[in-house]
Design a protein around this motif. Structure first.
Motif, mmCIF file in Angstrom:
data_model
loop_
_atom_site.group_PDB
_atom_site.id
_atom_site.type_symbol
_atom_site.label_atom_id
_atom_site.label_comp_id
_atom_site.label_asym_id
_atom_site.label_seq_id
_atom_site.Cartn_x
_atom_site.Cartn_y
_atom_site.Cartn_z
ATOM 1 N N LYS A 293 0.857 -1.200 0.000
ATOM 2 C CA LYS A 293 0.000 0.000 0.000
ATOM 3 C C LYS A 293 0.894 1.252 0.000
ATOM 4 C CE LYS A 293 -3.943 -2.224 0.756
ATOM 5 N NZ LYS A 293 -5.102 -2.184 -0.130
ATOM 6 N N GLU A 294 0.260 2.400 -0.331
ATOM 7 C CA GLU A 294 1.101 3.611 -0.415
ATOM 8 C C GLU A 294 1.510 4.101 0.969
ATOM 9 O OE1 GLU A 294 -1.708 7.518 -0.611
ATOM 10 O OE2 GLU A 294 -1.817 6.126 -2.313
ATOM 11 N N LYS A 295 0.763 3.723 2.006
ATOM 12 C CA LYS A 295 1.106 4.183 3.353
ATOM 13 C C LYS A 295 0.594 3.217 4.399
ATOM 14 C CE LYS A 295 1.441 8.669 3.516
ATOM 15 N NZ LYS A 295 0.987 10.042 3.450
ATOM 16 N N MET A 296 1.320 3.086 5.536
ATOM 17 C CA MET A 296 0.727 2.394 6.679
ATOM 18 C C MET A 296 0.579 3.378 7.837
ATOM 19 S SD MET A 296 3.417 -0.437 8.119
ATOM 20 C CE MET A 296 4.258 -1.043 6.656
ATOM 21 N N ASN A 297 -0.539 3.224 8.555
ATOM 22 C CA ASN A 297 -0.871 4.131 9.639
ATOM 23 C C ASN A 297 -0.796 3.379 10.958
ATOM 24 O OD1 ASN A 297 -2.136 6.644 8.098
ATOM 25 N ND2 ASN A 297 -2.808 4.764 7.075
ATOM 26 N N ILE A 298 -0.077 3.965 11.912
ATOM 27 C CA ILE A 298 0.013 3.342 13.236
ATOM 28 C C ILE A 298 -0.089 4.447 14.294
ATOM 29 C CG2 ILE A 298 1.359 1.278 12.627
ATOM 30 C CD1 ILE A 298 3.875 2.651 13.292
ATOM 31 N N CYS A 299 -0.339 4.041 15.544
ATOM 32 C CA CYS A 299 -0.415 5.064 16.599
ATOM 33 C C CYS A 299 0.436 4.656 17.791
ATOM 34 C CB CYS A 299 -1.857 5.295 17.028
ATOM 35 S SG CYS A 299 -2.646 3.872 17.759
ATOM 36 N N LEU A 300 0.910 5.671 18.520
ATOM 37 C CA LEU A 300 1.676 5.412 19.741
ATOM 38 C C LEU A 300 0.759 4.773 20.771
ATOM 39 C CD1 LEU A 300 3.666 8.763 19.994
ATOM 40 C CD2 LEU A 300 4.585 6.492 19.418
ATOM 41 N N LEU A 301 1.333 3.946 21.651
ATOM 42 C CA LEU A 301 0.546 3.321 22.710
ATOM 43 C C LEU A 301 0.579 4.219 23.934
ATOM 44 C CD1 LEU A 301 1.798 -0.367 22.523
ATOM 45 C CD2 LEU A 301 -0.069 0.717 21.256
ATOM 46 N N SER A 302 -0.523 4.188 24.703
ATOM 47 C CA SER A 302 -0.504 4.913 25.972
ATOM 48 C C SER A 302 -0.583 3.878 27.089
ATOM 49 C CB SER A 302 -1.680 5.877 26.046
ATOM 50 O OG SER A 302 -2.864 5.160 25.826
ATOM 51 N N GLY A 303 -0.225 4.289 28.296
ATOM 52 C CA GLY A 303 -0.301 3.342 29.413
ATOM 53 C C GLY A 303 1.006 3.330 30.173
ATOM 54 N N THR A 304 0.997 2.673 31.324
ATOM 55 C CA THR A 304 2.163 2.728 32.213
ATOM 56 C C THR A 304 2.952 1.411 32.208
ATOM 57 O OG1 THR A 304 0.709 2.011 33.970
ATOM 58 C CG2 THR A 304 1.124 4.390 33.809
ATOM 59 N N GLU A 305 2.516 0.434 31.410
ATOM 60 C CA GLU A 305 3.216 -0.849 31.409
ATOM 61 C C GLU A 305 4.670 -0.667 30.983
ATOM 62 O OE1 GLU A 305 0.295 -0.358 30.034
ATOM 63 O OE2 GLU A 305 -1.062 -2.051 30.334
ATOM 64 N N ALA A 306 5.550 -1.493 31.586
ATOM 65 C CA ALA A 306 6.994 -1.343 31.408
ATOM 66 C C ALA A 306 7.438 -1.428 29.944
ATOM 67 C CB ALA A 306 7.705 -2.407 32.235
ATOM 68 N N LEU A 307 6.732 -2.197 29.129
ATOM 69 C CA LEU A 307 7.177 -2.408 27.744
ATOM 70 C C LEU A 307 6.832 -1.253 26.801
ATOM 71 C CD1 LEU A 307 6.339 -6.054 26.563
ATOM 72 C CD2 LEU A 307 8.461 -4.797 26.182
ATOM 73 N N ILE A 308 5.944 -0.374 27.245
ATOM 74 C CA ILE A 308 5.417 0.631 26.308
ATOM 75 C C ILE A 308 6.491 1.577 25.760
ATOM 76 C CG2 ILE A 308 3.836 2.631 26.169
ATOM 77 C CD1 ILE A 308 1.716 0.774 27.289
ATOM 78 N N PRO A 309 7.442 2.075 26.582
ATOM 79 C CA PRO A 309 8.490 2.935 25.986
ATOM 80 C C PRO A 309 9.276 2.220 24.877
ATOM 81 C CG PRO A 309 8.552 3.081 28.389
ATOM 82 C CD PRO A 309 7.570 1.994 28.049
ATOM 83 N N ALA A 310 9.542 0.927 25.045
ATOM 84 C CA ALA A 310 10.295 0.195 24.022
ATOM 85 C C ALA A 310 9.480 0.056 22.739
ATOM 86 C CB ALA A 310 10.711 -1.174 24.549
ATOM 87 N N ILE A 311 8.195 -0.266 22.877
ATOM 88 C CA ILE A 311 7.352 -0.413 21.681
ATOM 89 C C ILE A 311 7.232 0.940 20.971
ATOM 90 C CG2 ILE A 311 5.024 -0.961 20.836
ATOM 91 C CD1 ILE A 311 4.769 -2.870 23.280
ATOM 92 N N ASN A 312 6.965 2.009 21.744
ATOM 93 C CA ASN A 312 6.825 3.334 21.121
ATOM 94 C C ASN A 312 8.125 3.782 20.456
ATOM 95 O OD1 ASN A 312 4.126 3.584 21.665
ATOM 96 N ND2 ASN A 312 4.392 4.837 23.499
ATOM 97 N N ASP A 313 9.262 3.438 21.059
ATOM 98 C CA ASP A 313 10.566 3.743 20.451
ATOM 99 C C ASP A 313 10.647 3.133 19.046
ATOM 100 O OD1 ASP A 313 13.638 4.324 20.723
ATOM 101 O OD2 ASP A 313 13.506 2.204 20.169
ATOM 102 N N ARG A 314 10.237 1.857 18.914
ATOM 103 C CA ARG A 314 10.323 1.205 17.595
ATOM 104 C C ARG A 314 9.303 1.787 16.619
ATOM 105 N NH1 ARG A 314 13.315 -0.355 21.121
ATOM 106 N NH2 ARG A 314 14.449 -2.347 21.131
ATOM 107 N N LEU A 315 8.132 2.209 17.132
ATOM 108 C CA LEU A 315 7.127 2.804 16.241
ATOM 109 C C LEU A 315 7.643 4.143 15.693
ATOM 110 C CD1 LEU A 315 3.813 2.086 18.229
ATOM 111 C CD2 LEU A 315 4.689 0.877 16.225
ATOM 112 N N VAL A 316 8.279 4.927 16.556
ATOM 113 C CA VAL A 316 8.837 6.212 16.097
ATOM 114 C C VAL A 316 9.904 5.951 15.046
ATOM 115 C CG1 VAL A 316 10.222 8.214 16.796
ATOM 116 C CG2 VAL A 316 8.311 7.461 18.231
#
Ligand code: AMP
Ligand code: MG
Length: 321
Positions: A293-316
């Motif tokens: 496809k011409e584009k993929m759309n994703i969003c940052l995760l919210s929440g306090t779980e320990a893994l979220i900064p790592a997942i958001n880092d990879r999404l950025v």
């Protein structure tokens, strides 16, 4: 595993599963074998590799003794924490990309550990993908990357964590996270009983790249351009702009709110659990990429779980082209 260990011992490359992602393996102390990793991956020679060891008793052979490293190793190894320490001469300069330090971890996957035992020396193993592409979490991803040049692989099924290890620098006065990963900052602080930095002092992201060259802003990117939203609500609000595009959703919960016709949706998990999202992330990014496809759309995760900064880092990083 015996086959892979003889291949590695002969100075050639093999691919092994780890609990994070699949690794492209070679003898860590053999500069010629290391140069084959850089060549096959197309990895810049400025991006150092991680040396994998069986257990703590191997640590002082390749790095300067460090009580903090020893404490962390006892606490988190085998596991997805990589520590950076001043290196000893046994580690060739092409592995460390000319740096006076070496990144080290002890992996938990039974197949990798068996090979370490058979080879009986440290193994360098960056992710088994072409440089700057999405890391492989299954054998099929590795084959898609290397095609007919693919070295022998041991198939260990999908990787448990699905995200690269946390990288922690212990070579400076203040321990500091260079790459967030499955082991979080609070877990490390609790284990050490001291505060650590979530990035190098007063350094911008560009400085982090110099400190940890693999952490450049465009790492881990799919080929399809990625549009990153700051929340799921923002992504839902903007759906009219996504016709004929693909959308990656964190869970099933809000999927029925995508009502505009012509949008392809893929799920990162059913229940929104960060562990499942991390495990599936690279697989779903690859699947989305293959849709062309011409584009993929994703969003940052919210929440306090320990893994979220790592997942958001990879999404950025996935959205930086
Ligand atoms: P990979 O194994 O491909 O997931 O990447 C290894 C990561 O560890 C990269 O981000 C490297 O920049 C980082 N790394 C490896 N060695 C060092 C080192 N000596 N100092 C700082 N970062 C390192
Ligand atoms: Mg990598």
């Amino acid at each position: 595993m015996e086959d892979c260990s003889s291949v590695i011992l002969s100075g050639e490359l093999a691919v092994l599963p780890t609990e994070t992602v699949y690794g492209l393996c070679a003898l860590a102390c053999d500069p010629l074998a290391i140069s084959k990793i850089f060549k096959l991956k197309g990895r810049p020679s400025s991006n150092p590799l991680i040396a994998h060891i069986l257990n703590l008793s191997w640590l002082n052979a390749i790095s300067e003794p460090s009580p903090v490293a020893f404490k962390l190793g006892e606490f988190f190894w085998p596991g997805p924490l990589t520590i950076v320490l001043p290196k000893k001469n046994l580690i060739p300069l092409n592995l460390s990309a000319g740096l006076p330090t070496v990144a080290i971890r002890s992996p938990a996957h039974h197949a990798f550990r068996k090979v370490l035992e058979l080879v009986n020396q440290p193994i360098a193993a960056p992710s088994a993908n072409l440089s700057n592409r999405v890391s492989p979490t299954t054998m099929e991803h590795v084959i898609q990357n290397f095609g007919k040049h693919c070295p022998p692989i041991y198939d260990g099924g999908p990787c448990e964590h699905g995200l690269e290890s946390t990288v922690l620098d212990l070579s400076e006065r203040h321990p500091c996270i260079l790459r967030p990963g499955p082991i979080s900052l609070p877990e490390i602080e609790n284990a050490l009983g001291m505060k650590i930095l979530d990035q190098p002092i007063k350094h911008s992201l560009d400085k982090i790249s110099q400190k940890s060259p693999g952490n450049s802003k465009i790492h881990y990117a799919p080929q399809t351009p990625v549009r990153l939203f700051k929340s799921l609500t923002h992504m839902i609000d903007q759906q009219e702009t996504m016709i004929n595009q693909v959308v990656l959703l964190p869970s099933l919960e809000k999927s029925n709110e995508f009502t505009v016709h012509g949008i392809t949706t893929l799920l990162l998990s059913k229940d929104g659990n960060p562990r499942s999202i991390a495990k599936n992330l690279y697989h779903v990014l690859q699947k989305a990429d293959q849709l062309g496809k011409e584009k993929m759309n994703i969003c940052l995760l919210s929440g306090t779980e320990a893994l979220i900064p790592a997942i958001n880092d990879r999404l950025v990083r996935a959205s930086n082209k």
